[in-house]
Each structure stands twice: as C-alpha cells, then as structure tokens.
Design a protein around this motif. Sequence first.
Motif, PDB file in Angstrom:
ATOM      1  N   LEU A   5       0.972  -1.301   0.091  1.00 22.90           N
ATOM      2  CA  LEU A   5       0.137   0.068  -0.112  1.00 22.90           C
ATOM      3  C   LEU A   5       0.840   1.391   0.078  1.00 22.90           C
ATOM      4  N   TYR A   6       0.701   1.966  -0.989  1.00 21.49           N
ATOM      5  CA  TYR A   6       1.560   3.419  -1.015  1.00 21.49           C
ATOM      6  C   TYR A   6       0.898   4.581  -0.728  1.00 21.49           C
ATOM      7  N   ASP A   8       0.160   7.097  -1.903  1.00 23.35           N
ATOM      8  CA  ASP A   8      -0.333   7.998  -2.954  1.00 23.35           C
ATOM      9  C   ASP A   8      -1.914   7.345  -3.197  1.00 23.35           C
ATOM     10  N   GLY A   9      -2.439   6.146  -2.450  1.00 23.41           N
ATOM     11  CA  GLY A   9      -3.381   5.704  -2.456  1.00 23.41           C
ATOM     12  C   GLY A   9      -3.442   4.507  -3.714  1.00 23.41           C
ATOM     13  N   THR A  10      -2.349   3.943  -4.301  1.00 22.91           N
ATOM     14  CA  THR A  10      -2.023   3.059  -5.088  1.00 22.91           C
ATOM     15  C   THR A  10      -1.774   1.604  -4.423  1.00 22.91           C
ATOM     16  N   SER A  11      -1.725   0.464  -5.006  1.00 21.64           N
ATOM     17  CA  SER A  11      -1.354  -0.646  -4.168  1.00 21.64           C
ATOM     18  C   SER A  11      -1.109  -1.521  -5.279  1.00 21.64           C
ATOM     19  N   LYS A  12      -0.272  -2.760  -4.888  1.00 22.76           N
ATOM     20  CA  LYS A  12       0.403  -3.630  -5.895  1.00 22.76           C
ATOM     21  C   LYS A  12       0.309  -4.908  -5.044  1.00 22.76           C
ATOM     22  N   GLU A  13       0.091  -5.951  -5.798  1.00 23.36           N
ATOM     23  CA  GLU A  13       0.266  -7.224  -5.266  1.00 23.36           C
ATOM     24  C   GLU A  13       1.494  -8.055  -5.619  1.00 23.36           C
ATOM     25  N   ASN A  66      -0.166   7.509   5.141  1.00 28.78           N
ATOM     26  CA  ASN A  66      -0.755   6.645   4.093  1.00 28.78           C
ATOM     27  C   ASN A  66      -2.146   6.218   4.707  1.00 28.78           C
ATOM     28  N   GLN A  68      -4.801   4.905   3.407  1.00 31.37           N
ATOM     29  CA  GLN A  68      -5.667   3.633   3.340  1.00 31.37           C
ATOM     30  C   GLN A  68      -4.728   2.387   4.301  1.00 31.37           C
ATOM     31  N   THR A 108       5.087   3.760   2.856  1.00 31.42           N
ATOM     32  CA  THR A 108       4.710   2.522   2.242  1.00 31.42           C
ATOM     33  C   THR A 108       4.740   1.418   3.031  1.00 31.42           C
TER      34      THR A 108
END
Length: 124
Positions: A5-6, A8-13, A66, A68, A108
């Motif tokens: 969870l970044y 900036d609100g983005t995420s990555k599996e 962060n 989220q 992050t």
Amino acid sequence: MALILYPDGTSKEVHPANGEHFEYEELTAIVEGTLEMIPLPDGRIMTLTAEGRSGGEAGMAGLPHNEQASVLAGFPSHEGPLAALRGLGVTPPSSYVGPLELAYIPGTVLVSTKQEVSWTETEE
C-alpha cells in the motif's frame, strides 16, 4: 499474496521471492527502513518502517501519511467527517492496533499473512 500500500493511494500485489515468506532484506526494501510489524483486526500483519513515527506533518523521517493503511489498521481517518470530529477534540476509539504513539501509518507498507512474514533461523 501480499499487498503493498503506497501513500498515494495505489497498491500492488506481490509475492515473496522464495515463494514462501519475505526475507528481511525484501521487507526493508519495501518499507524503506527498519521494520515494525503490527497485527491487523483481520489476522493479517502490516509491516511498516519504524522510522516514520509521527513527529510532525510528515513524520520524523519525512514520510507521508498513508491513508489506506491507517484506516486498515483501525486508526481514525485524517480525511472526511472523522477528521473534522478529531479536530473538535473527539477522542479516537480505544481499540487502536499497534503503537499508540502513531497518529497515522506513514510511508509504504506491506500487508501480508503471518506466514509470509515469519521465518525461522536454522541451527547448524
């Protein structure tokens, strides 16, 4: 499967490089600092940097908030109606997860299962 969870609100599996669990070096690279882990209400583990404890608007290490990750960990939101109530002196819930000195989760983070962040030392 784990989730980065970044701020900036983005995420990555992501998956551990060895297919089983994240090594220490992988975790420190993701959170960019010394590791701190807190349990989440759903049983997962949040790994974050211990160097980002709040000490101002962007934390002592200059890490951004962060949102989220903060909400996922059960901290009050810094946006919307909860932020307005907080500004009026309404106290946060007594069921904080993690260290009380964190007003929010900075930087992050990695959200994973316990198995993905547990490793054992083998005796030789």
